[in-house]
Structure formats: structure tokens, C-alpha cells
Write an enzyme that holds these catalytic residues in place. Sequence first.
Site, PDB file in Angstrom:
ATOM      1  N   ASN A   1     -28.770   1.633 -69.735  1.00  0.00           N
ATOM      2  CA  ASN A   1     -28.635   1.519 -68.274  1.00  0.00           C
ATOM      3  C   ASN A   1     -27.153   1.364 -67.957  1.00  0.00           C
ATOM      4  O   ASN A   1     -26.446   0.662 -68.682  1.00  0.00           O
ATOM      5  CB  ASN A   1     -29.339   0.265 -67.741  1.00  0.00           C
TER       6      ASN A   1
ATOM      7  N   GLU B   1     -33.562  -4.583 -39.378  1.00  0.00           N
ATOM      8  CA  GLU B   1     -34.431  -4.680 -40.550  1.00  0.00           C
ATOM      9  C   GLU B   1     -35.702  -3.842 -40.340  1.00  0.00           C
ATOM     10  O   GLU B   1     -36.154  -3.143 -41.252  1.00  0.00           O
ATOM     11  CB  GLU B   1     -34.757  -6.156 -40.815  1.00  0.00           C
TER      12      GLU B   1
ATOM     13  N   LYS C   1     -35.213  -0.345 -56.872  1.00  0.00           N
ATOM     14  CA  LYS C   1     -35.342  -1.741 -56.468  1.00  0.00           C
ATOM     15  C   LYS C   1     -34.059  -2.515 -56.737  1.00  0.00           C
ATOM     16  O   LYS C   1     -33.629  -3.321 -55.929  1.00  0.00           O
ATOM     17  CB  LYS C   1     -36.508  -2.380 -57.229  1.00  0.00           C
TER      18      LYS C   1
END
Length: 607
Positions: free
Chosen positions: A100, A480, A602
Site C-alpha cells: 500500500n 454534509e 474509506k
Amino acid sequence: MCGIVGYVGKKQCLPILINGLRRLEYRGYDSAGVAILSDGKFNRTRAVGKIDCLADKLKGQTMSGTVGIAHTRWATHGGVTEANAHPHAACDDNLVLAHNGIIENYRELKEKFLQGHEFKSETDTEVLAHLIEAHYKGDLRLAVEQALAHVHGTYGLVVMHMNEPEKIVAARMGSPLVVGVGDGEYYIGSDTSPMLAHTKQVIFLDDGEVAEITPDQLKMFTLQDEKVTKCVENIEWDDEQAQKQGFPHFMLKEIFDQPRSLEDALRGRYDLAEGEAHLGGLNMTPEQMRQVKRVVLLACGTAYYAGLAGKYAFERLADLPTEVDVASEFRYRDPIVDDRTLVFGISQSGETADTLAALREAKRKGAQVRGIVNVIGSTIARETGGGTYIHAGPELAVASSKAYTNMVAILLLYALQFGRLKRVSAATGKRLLDALLEIPGKMKSILEKSDEIKKIAEKYQGARDFMFLGRGINYPVALEGSLKLKEITYIHSEAYPGGELKHGPISMLSPEFPIFALMTQNQLYDKMRSNVQEARARQAKVILVATEGDESVKEIADDVIFVPPTMELLEPLLNTLPLQLFAYHMAVALGCDVDRPRNLAKSVTVE
Ligand code: M6R
């Protein structure tokens, strides 16, 4: 973003690796792969698409073995192809590696050290596999350390070599890695989720550390091959908390988690009689707190919008000038901070590369830095060395929900903690806390309207544009709500302060361009009502979030979602919920992949 799983032990590791990958799916990925040492050679299978595609490919293959690595890839260098999927192998398939992060100098490395090597992918990672191969002289750990001495960039990596069959070497620089400690076995993950079903005892690698892992032993070193001693930590989250618990999607479960997760965030952190909050992680005496002259909140995405809501609390309660900055902007500005500036990094994952870099920049310039973080033991939590966990529990849907409300709540508590040292009286503090303690119950009453909100979402599923409007503390709520809608439905939406409408965006409104306005009864109610009427005069359809009992709003709205009244500073804790549910039901109605929206990850661990 990319995920890593590894296993070293006595069990057959394929199911452990595949289940581990499934636990990492929430991070977002576009291909996956696994490599296991079986019968003296690496058995390596990779597939484009979901883990199920990899599992299908593995059907019928005998892939026995007790040591292996696996990976989910989110493409950065090179397209979404099987050849680019990890694990990568070096020239003669004697070494496999999953990684990663980003190797920034991979072109130079290729030119300088790897002439004659045959590359089979377009990735920066494959260069790393060949580089370690080039340094290998019978000791994998030493080869890794020597190879990494030439590398610029970020990595969390796991690597295996055929000559050392019971071993995985892992290394970290800027991309998280955790080792789970079992009985005669070790689990490796880019976070703790792949190992929670097996163990809660974990060791977090820090940047510049290398782990040499065999079934009986874990040895830790620095990149310079000095021995390191690490502590085993206990993770409180359990595997069940990380499951859907009967909900069709993680996002819906997490929206419904909010009353409980808010209680978890507040528990033990206030004194009702004194009207004060006491969040221990600040590590400051009252005198040092009084020295703070400015607050800066750094974050990205939803966490940034939580920060915007928190700004109102800091200014109103704590009398502290408060700036909220998008971390990716702050890090490249010349930010003016000093030792009287208190900087909070707000992050669900605690791994967001931009937030981490911005915090490092603030620290370098002399600011006092703290974290407001969800994931325990994450890099931001550890690097700031102080601050507060928001205790939202595992949040697995890419679209954040319960982390947002808990971030807002923690910011409120911090603002109260500072405020009580200044002009906030015990009575005012107590009123705020009383109101805060009523929020979980009020949240539940909003969640009961989920079916009602579903009908409204279905009614508007043909709209291709939405405008979210709010004023004062409801403006960050509008931002939001708009972000939630666009990230999981791919519908274009914008958010504006109501007063800005007439300065430009009103020109877009039409019967096909609905507005979603937050018009609860606070000090700006009348102003907001005028803005809604301006939109209505342009034939825009109007959906309102309004305060229970305010029947007059029905005259100016096509649809209304009523929410219970609360103190103005607490409104984001309630008013965001209908917006989360609206986005969720719209995404389901449109057949979108709610938990794993396209192009998103995420945990955004690259810049
Ligand atoms: O893990 P973080 O809170 O630092 O993540 C920040 C953003 O990437 C995140 O909030 C993102 O905007 C979410 N997908 C929003 O739902």
C-alpha cells in the site's frame, strides 16, 4: 484504499486471507489477489473486480498452505488490470510482495538498480519486488531493509521469499500496518478489521519499522536493523460490532447506530453538577488552557464539515477565534500558527494522508497539536500523542455518518471545557449538557421516520440536481447533506448558505432543480424562510427539515421532515440525520452500491 492481509501459522490460510480481504472491502478497491506458498512454490491468483471474482477464480484450485499474503488494490499507477493487481512477483517467481502506498522514485530505481529485470505490470509496486530481489542474499529481512534505504515514498508492505518458507517480512513508512498476535500464529493487516475475528491482541508498526514474522516469533527492527521492543495492545472493538447486524447495508446500520454511539462518545466525559466537560486527552492544565489564543481545526470531507459545526461552539462558548481548514490546503499554505495555537486534526480513520501532513506542518511551526479520531491506535492518534477518541465504533461504509455526529459532540465538549474556564457559567454548561443528553432519544425519533424519508427520496429520484441550503450552524449541515448525496448517488448537488442564493446560484433553480432546506427554529429562522420563498418563487420544489410543531412551514414546502427542537449549537446532531437517510434511500432507489460507491475509498492514505 488498498488493503493488506497476511497470515503465518499452522492453519490453512486461504479462508483466513479471503475473509480478511472481505473485512477490508469497505476501504474501496478495484482488484484483489492472494499468494500462498504451497508445495514449494508460490501459488498466486489475482482478479479484477470484487473479492467474489477472486473467490470464483480460486474455486477448484487446491491452494493449501499455512503462510500467505493477500491484497485489495485501488489503482494509482497503472490501470485496473489483473497484471497490475497485487501480490506482485519478482523475476523468477521466488519472491511475492503486496504494497500500500506510492513509491515516488520508482523510475529512478528501475534505471539505477534493475537493468535486465523483466517487468510484467505498470505499477510502482512491482519495482519494489524486484528491488528486494536484487538485494536478496539469503536473508529476506536484510534485503528489505537494504532495498528500502533507496526508496522515496510511502509503503506498508508484506513480502515472502521461497527460500524462507515460514516467514513474512512487513515494513511500514506512511501506510499503516498492524500485526495480530495469536497462539503460534500471527495475522497481518493494513488495519485491525481482518484479524478481529481471531485476536484482539495487536502490535502497531510505526514508520521506519520492519517486522520479521514466523509462526513462533515476531521480531521487530528499524530500517537500520536495530532491534525494537513493542508493546502488545488490546483492541476493544469486537467482530460483531463490525457486522451489519441485520441491516441491508453498513451505512444504514451506522446511521441507526448514532444514538448509541453518541452515548459512547459522551460517557464519563462530563460533570453535570458543575456544568463542565473533562476530556482527559488534552493534557493541559487549566492555566495552559487559558494561554490558548486560537483554535485551528484540520480535516477533510465529512470531518471538515464536523469541524465547521464545531467552530460555532468554540467561538460561542470558548470565546476562541477558530479557523477550520481543509487539510490538503493548509499543508501547502504558509499557515500562521504558534505555541498559543491549539490545532485539532479531526479524522475517522486517523490515517488520512492530507490531515496527517497538515498536522505535521502545524507541529513543525510550533503549534500544539491534538487528535479527534475514531480508529484506535491509528497514525494520527499516535502521532499527536494527545486528544480524544470519538468512540463511534467501527465505521465501514465509505460514506461517513456516525463518525460525523460523534466528532461534532466531542468538539462541543472541548468548547465547553474551554468555555467553563472563561465566561460560561455552571448553569449554562448544565443546560447545554442536559440538552446534549437528550439528543440520543431525539435521534431515535428521527430514525423512526426512515420509511417516511424513503418515500420522499423515491419521489425525487428523477432529479439530476439538488441544492442544499442552510444558514448559521445549519450551513455545515447543508454541506454534509450535499456531500452524502453526491458520494453515494452520483447526483449533482451543491450546498450554499441561504443568504448566498441571490448572489448567483438562484439562476440555476427550476422545477427540475429541487432545494433541500434546513429551516429549524433558531435565530436565523426568519431569514431562512425568506430564502426558501425566493427559491419557491422560481418554481423550485422544496423539501424542508423543520422543527416539530411548526405547521406553518407546510405552506411553503412540497415535503417536510420534522425534527425535535434542541439548542441551536446542538442542531447538527439532529438535522444531519434526515439528510443521511435521504441520501441512503435515494442511493438504494437508484440501485447504487451504497457501501462502496464508485471511485471512493474509506481510508484515503495517499495524497
Ligand atoms: O478518515 P477521515 O475522517 O480523515 O476521512 C476524511 C474524508 O475522506 C471522509 O470524511 C470522506 O469525505 C467520506 N467519504 C465522507 O463520507
